[in-house]
Design a protein around this motif. Structure first.
Motif, PDB file in Angstrom:
ATOM      1  N   MET A   1      17.502 -10.110 -19.990  1.00  0.00           N
ATOM      2  CA  MET A   1      16.946 -11.417 -19.765  1.00  0.00           C
ATOM      3  C   MET A   1      16.081 -11.398 -18.509  1.00  0.00           C
ATOM      4  SD  MET A   1      19.411 -14.663 -20.059  1.00  0.00           S
ATOM      5  CE  MET A   1      19.037 -15.739 -21.353  1.00  0.00           C
ATOM      6  N   PRO A   2      14.860 -11.860 -18.587  1.00  0.00           N
ATOM      7  CA  PRO A   2      14.004 -11.848 -17.406  1.00  0.00           C
ATOM      8  C   PRO A   2      14.482 -12.832 -16.353  1.00  0.00           C
ATOM      9  CG  PRO A   2      12.829 -12.756 -19.313  1.00  0.00           C
ATOM     10  CD  PRO A   2      14.194 -12.353 -19.764  1.00  0.00           C
ATOM     11  N   GLU A   3      14.305 -12.408 -15.108  1.00  0.00           N
ATOM     12  CA  GLU A   3      14.673 -13.290 -13.992  1.00  0.00           C
ATOM     13  C   GLU A   3      13.603 -14.358 -13.827  1.00  0.00           C
ATOM     14  OE1 GLU A   3      14.845 -11.126 -10.395  1.00  0.00           O
ATOM     15  OE2 GLU A   3      16.047  -9.552 -11.239  1.00  0.00           O
ATOM     16  N   ASN A   4      14.005 -15.455 -13.243  1.00  0.00           N
ATOM     17  CA  ASN A   4      13.030 -16.495 -12.896  1.00  0.00           C
ATOM     18  C   ASN A   4      12.563 -16.246 -11.475  1.00  0.00           C
ATOM     19  OD1 ASN A   4      13.173 -17.794 -15.317  1.00  0.00           O
ATOM     20  ND2 ASN A   4      14.881 -19.083 -14.698  1.00  0.00           N
ATOM     21  N   ARG A   5      11.472 -15.521 -11.368  1.00  0.00           N
ATOM     22  CA  ARG A   5      10.905 -15.233 -10.057  1.00  0.00           C
ATOM     23  C   ARG A   5       9.706 -16.127  -9.827  1.00  0.00           C
ATOM     24  NH1 ARG A   5       9.832  -8.955  -9.696  1.00  0.00           N
ATOM     25  NH2 ARG A   5      10.797  -8.641 -11.685  1.00  0.00           N
ATOM     26  N   PRO A   6       9.478 -16.499  -8.596  1.00  0.00           N
ATOM     27  CA  PRO A   6       8.274 -17.286  -8.328  1.00  0.00           C
ATOM     28  C   PRO A   6       7.038 -16.422  -8.556  1.00  0.00           C
ATOM     29  CG  PRO A   6       9.366 -16.721  -6.279  1.00  0.00           C
ATOM     30  CD  PRO A   6      10.250 -16.261  -7.394  1.00  0.00           C
ATOM     31  N   PRO A   7       5.941 -17.012  -8.959  1.00  0.00           N
ATOM     32  CA  PRO A   7       4.727 -16.221  -9.154  1.00  0.00           C
ATOM     33  C   PRO A   7       4.274 -15.634  -7.823  1.00  0.00           C
ATOM     34  CG  PRO A   7       4.256 -18.563  -9.361  1.00  0.00           C
ATOM     35  CD  PRO A   7       5.739 -18.430  -9.209  1.00  0.00           C
ATOM     36  N   PRO A   8       3.644 -14.465  -7.866  1.00  0.00           N
ATOM     37  CA  PRO A   8       3.197 -13.862  -6.611  1.00  0.00           C
ATOM     38  C   PRO A   8       2.122 -14.713  -5.959  1.00  0.00           C
ATOM     39  CG  PRO A   8       2.369 -12.615  -8.500  1.00  0.00           C
ATOM     40  CD  PRO A   8       3.294 -13.669  -9.024  1.00  0.00           C
ATOM     41  N   THR A   9       2.121 -14.693  -4.651  1.00  0.00           N
ATOM     42  CA  THR A   9       1.091 -15.429  -3.918  1.00  0.00           C
ATOM     43  C   THR A   9      -0.232 -14.712  -4.091  1.00  0.00           C
ATOM     44  OG1 THR A   9       1.478 -14.181  -1.904  1.00  0.00           O
ATOM     45  CG2 THR A   9       2.766 -16.193  -2.201  1.00  0.00           C
ATOM     46  N   SER A  10      -1.310 -15.406  -3.835  1.00  0.00           N
ATOM     47  CA  SER A  10      -2.619 -14.775  -4.023  1.00  0.00           C
ATOM     48  C   SER A  10      -2.809 -13.606  -3.066  1.00  0.00           C
ATOM     49  CB  SER A  10      -3.729 -15.797  -3.862  1.00  0.00           C
ATOM     50  OG  SER A  10      -3.704 -16.349  -2.564  1.00  0.00           O
ATOM     51  N   SER A  11      -2.298 -13.713  -1.843  1.00  0.00           N
ATOM     52  CA  SER A  11      -2.451 -12.592  -0.901  1.00  0.00           C
ATOM     53  C   SER A  11      -1.581 -11.418  -1.330  1.00  0.00           C
ATOM     54  CB  SER A  11      -2.109 -13.022   0.521  1.00  0.00           C
ATOM     55  OG  SER A  11      -0.754 -13.403   0.611  1.00  0.00           O
ATOM     56  N   GLY A  12      -0.382 -11.691  -1.859  1.00  0.00           N
ATOM     57  CA  GLY A  12       0.473 -10.611  -2.360  1.00  0.00           C
ATOM     58  C   GLY A  12      -0.144  -9.938  -3.565  1.00  0.00           C
ATOM     59  N   SER A  13      -0.756 -10.726  -4.421  1.00  0.00           N
ATOM     60  CA  SER A  13      -1.423 -10.190  -5.596  1.00  0.00           C
ATOM     61  C   SER A  13      -2.634  -9.346  -5.191  1.00  0.00           C
ATOM     62  CB  SER A  13      -1.848 -11.330  -6.510  1.00  0.00           C
ATOM     63  OG  SER A  13      -2.522 -10.842  -7.630  1.00  0.00           O
ATOM     64  N   LEU A  14      -3.357  -9.796  -4.186  1.00  0.00           N
ATOM     65  CA  LEU A  14      -4.515  -9.053  -3.704  1.00  0.00           C
ATOM     66  C   LEU A  14      -4.093  -7.714  -3.131  1.00  0.00           C
ATOM     67  CD1 LEU A  14      -7.547  -8.913  -3.036  1.00  0.00           C
ATOM     68  CD2 LEU A  14      -7.000 -10.027  -0.876  1.00  0.00           C
ATOM     69  N   TRP A  15      -3.057  -7.720  -2.298  1.00  0.00           N
ATOM     70  CA  TRP A  15      -2.579  -6.466  -1.713  1.00  0.00           C
ATOM     71  C   TRP A  15      -2.068  -5.515  -2.781  1.00  0.00           C
ATOM     72  CZ3 TRP A  15      -4.245  -4.704   2.495  1.00  0.00           C
ATOM     73  CH2 TRP A  15      -4.580  -5.548   3.545  1.00  0.00           C
ATOM     74  N   ARG A  16      -1.405  -6.048  -3.788  1.00  0.00           N
ATOM     75  CA  ARG A  16      -0.913  -5.197  -4.879  1.00  0.00           C
ATOM     76  C   ARG A  16      -2.084  -4.577  -5.635  1.00  0.00           C
ATOM     77  NH1 ARG A  16       4.260  -6.262  -8.461  1.00  0.00           N
ATOM     78  NH2 ARG A  16       4.053  -4.512  -9.885  1.00  0.00           N
ATOM     79  N   THR A  17      -3.133  -5.356  -5.855  1.00  0.00           N
ATOM     80  CA  THR A  17      -4.327  -4.839  -6.535  1.00  0.00           C
ATOM     81  C   THR A  17      -5.002  -3.758  -5.701  1.00  0.00           C
ATOM     82  OG1 THR A  17      -4.649  -6.955  -7.651  1.00  0.00           O
ATOM     83  CG2 THR A  17      -6.558  -5.483  -7.527  1.00  0.00           C
ATOM     84  N   VAL A  18      -5.113  -3.988  -4.394  1.00  0.00           N
ATOM     85  CA  VAL A  18      -5.711  -2.989  -3.504  1.00  0.00           C
ATOM     86  C   VAL A  18      -4.873  -1.711  -3.512  1.00  0.00           C
ATOM     87  CG1 VAL A  18      -6.224  -2.445  -1.081  1.00  0.00           C
ATOM     88  CG2 VAL A  18      -6.900  -4.652  -2.043  1.00  0.00           C
TER      89      VAL A  18
END
Length: 100
Positions: free
Chosen positions: A1-18
């Protein structure tokens, strides 16, 4: 069962993409280096096995001295390394996501 995690913040998403981009580029360079080293070992493999498979591979890659064909082959191998790097990074990302 998937956890209910908050969506990543835009800065966290940017760093992950980088980070994924840097990993993909680095892994592509590593794969190209390994391919070059592997190709340089083919004559040695032929001597050890008594076969001529390595020479045949090198002959195909040499493209009978046709520079434009050699460039196309080299570009194709680089794209192949890049695609493999993308697959490996995505696979690693999924493994890390499962752990957390």
């Amino acid at each position: 069962m998937p956890e209910n995690r908050p969506p990543p913040t835009s800065s966290g998403s940017l760093w992950r993409t980088v980070l994924k981009t840097l990993c993909t580029v680095g892994l592509t360079a590593l794969l190209i280096s390994l391919l070059r080293e592997g190709l340089s070992l083919l004559p040695w493999v032929d001597r050890q096995t008594g076969q001529h498979i390595g020479a045949s591979v090198l002959q195909v890659l040499a493209a009978d001295g046709n520079a434009s064909q050699q460039q196309m082959i080299a570009a194709g191998l680089m794209v192949l390394c890049f695609l493999l790097a993308i697959v490996l990074v995505r696979w690693g990302e999924r493994l890390l996501d499962r752990r957390h």
